[in-house]
Every structure is written in structure tokens, then in C-alpha cells.
Motif scaffolding. Structure first.
Motif, PDB file in Angstrom:
ATOM      1  N   GLN A 192      12.313  88.923   7.806  1.00 21.75           N
ATOM      2  CA  GLN A 192      11.733  90.267   7.743  1.00 21.75           C
ATOM      3  C   GLN A 192      12.688  91.311   8.333  1.00 21.75           C
ATOM      4  O   GLN A 192      12.785  92.426   7.818  1.00 21.75           O
ATOM      5  CB  GLN A 192      10.373  90.304   8.461  1.00 21.75           C
ATOM      6  N   LEU A 193      13.381  90.951   9.394  1.00 22.61           N
ATOM      7  CA  LEU A 193      14.364  91.845  10.002  1.00 22.61           C
ATOM      8  C   LEU A 193      15.516  92.115   9.030  1.00 22.61           C
ATOM      9  O   LEU A 193      15.976  93.252   8.892  1.00 22.61           O
ATOM     10  CB  LEU A 193      14.882  91.237  11.308  1.00 22.61           C
ATOM     11  N   ILE A 194      15.953  91.083   8.335  1.00 28.88           N
ATOM     12  CA  ILE A 194      17.020  91.241   7.343  1.00 28.88           C
ATOM     13  C   ILE A 194      16.546  92.164   6.221  1.00 28.88           C
ATOM     14  O   ILE A 194      17.267  93.095   5.831  1.00 28.88           O
ATOM     15  CB  ILE A 194      17.451  89.863   6.785  1.00 28.88           C
ATOM     16  N   ILE A 195      15.347  91.940   5.711  1.00 25.50           N
ATOM     17  CA  ILE A 195      14.814  92.767   4.624  1.00 25.50           C
ATOM     18  C   ILE A 195      14.701  94.221   5.071  1.00 25.50           C
ATOM     19  O   ILE A 195      15.114  95.140   4.356  1.00 25.50           O
ATOM     20  CB  ILE A 195      13.438  92.236   4.144  1.00 25.50           C
ATOM     21  N   ALA A 196      14.138  94.457   6.245  1.00 23.67           N
ATOM     22  CA  ALA A 196      13.982  95.833   6.742  1.00 23.67           C
ATOM     23  C   ALA A 196      15.344  96.505   6.936  1.00 23.67           C
ATOM     24  O   ALA A 196      15.524  97.675   6.576  1.00 23.67           O
ATOM     25  CB  ALA A 196      13.191  95.838   8.048  1.00 23.67           C
TER      26      ALA A 196
END
Length: 193
Positions: free
Chosen positions: A20-24
């Protein structure tokens, strides 16, 4: 519930948090800088090692696909809403063009994906081909009721969106003024004689 990994197992809580951190981080980076963003850029922005990013997304194309899948769904929903509108055809067309303009102005990466369908990969090229008949329907209705100039075609829409994107890059929020000028020029009576 966590998204499954490629092998079908659910991600561990920390792995899902990293995903999720990568996507954001990728979403913000691509929106600002477009498709030139690298996986190294995403890793740095996320505060993760590049290896962590590569474990989740083996290449940039996989990350772009995951990232823009939801955004392209927004475009499809916008086109469907306009194509299915029972209201005045001009209003449906104006909602469509304004909605596309907002997406293009606010997200450089999405703009590049949508405007470069031959380089965007099969997933996005197929979506864009599927949208053409619905886009044509919105234009045909507005032409049929006399509110849209006769010479606007589906192939003109990406050019108009590229113009809005350029205006957004150069003038920040001033792109809305240029959208108003474009919309005024699309109405019947705007054709050059």
C-alpha cells in the motif's frame, strides 16, 4: 483481508502495508512527474529499499498496471455516465469533457497512459478501444440536437485533453479557463466560416 501474492497466499500484514505504501508513493510520483518515474524513485519516496518494490512489482509496467487500473475504471465510469445520460446531450458532453479534463490536469501519469495508448500496453489500449463507441454516442447525440459543432470527432478528444494537460503544466489551476474557451468553441456556431 490482504491481497494474495502471486502464489495465491495472502500477504503478511507488513507486506501488505509495504504494498500500500508503494502504491500510494507511486500514485503521487506518477501524478506529479508522469511515466518517467522509476521504481528507484518510488522506493525512495516510500522510504523502502528498491528490492522491496521489485518483490511486489517485478517491473515498472506491472506497477503502472496496478496503479492505473482504478484510475482507468474512473474514466470508464465517467464515459458510461455520460453515454447513459437522459439529460440534454450538451450537458452530458460537457460533464464528460470536464471530468476527463480534471483527471488529465490532476494526474500527469494517467494523462500519459491515456494519451499514449500504443505505448501503454494491451490493458489500456483495449480499454481505450472499448470506450470509442460510447464516446462516439455522446458526440453523436450532441451533434444530433444541434448543440455540438459538426466537425468534432472522437479522435479530437485526446488532442483536447493533451491541450488541457499542457495548460495544467504551464498554468496550474489556470487550465480551467482554457477548458471554458474550448467548451465555448465546441458549441454550435463556433466553427470557422
Amino acid at each position: 483481508m490482504s491481497k494474495p501474492e502471486a502464489g495465491g497466499r495472502p500477504l503478511r500484514r507488513d507486506a501488505e502495508r509495504n504494498r500500500q505504501l508503494i502504491i500510494a508513493s507511486a500514485k503521487a510520483a506518477f501524478a506529479e512527474r508522469g511515466l518517467q518515474v522509476t521504481l528507484d524513485d518510488v522506493a525512495a519516496r516510500a522510504g523502502l529499499g528498491v528490492g522491496t518494490v521489485y518483490r511486489k512489482f517485478p517491473n515498472r509496467a506491472a506497477l503502472v498496471g496496478a496503479l492505473f487500473e482504478d484510475r482507468v475504471a474512473e474514466v470508464e465510469a465517467l464515459v458510461d455516465r455520460s453515454a447513459g445520460s437522459d439529460g440534454p446531450p450538451w450537458d452530458a458532453l460537457a460533464e464528460l469533457i470536464t471530468g476527463l479534463a480534471v483527471l488529465h490536469a490532476e494526474d500527469r501519469g494517467l494523462r500519459e497512459v491515456l494519451l499514449a495508448d500504443e505505448r501503454a500496453g494491451d490493458q489500456f489500449a483495449t480499454t481505450l478501444r472499448r470506450l470509442r463507441p460510447r464516446l462516439r454516442l455522446v458526440l453523436d447525440r450532441a451533434r444530433a440536437d444541434g448543440s455540438l459543432r459538426a466537425d468534432l470527432g472522437v479522435d479530437d478528444l485526446p488532442v483536447l485533453m493533451a491541450m488541457i494537460g499542457t495548460a495544467a503544466d504551464r498554468s496550474g489551476s489556470g487550465w480551467r479557463r482554457y477548458l471554458d474557451l474550448i467548451m465555448d468553441g465546441l458549441r454550435t456556431g463556433g466553427e470557422r466560416r
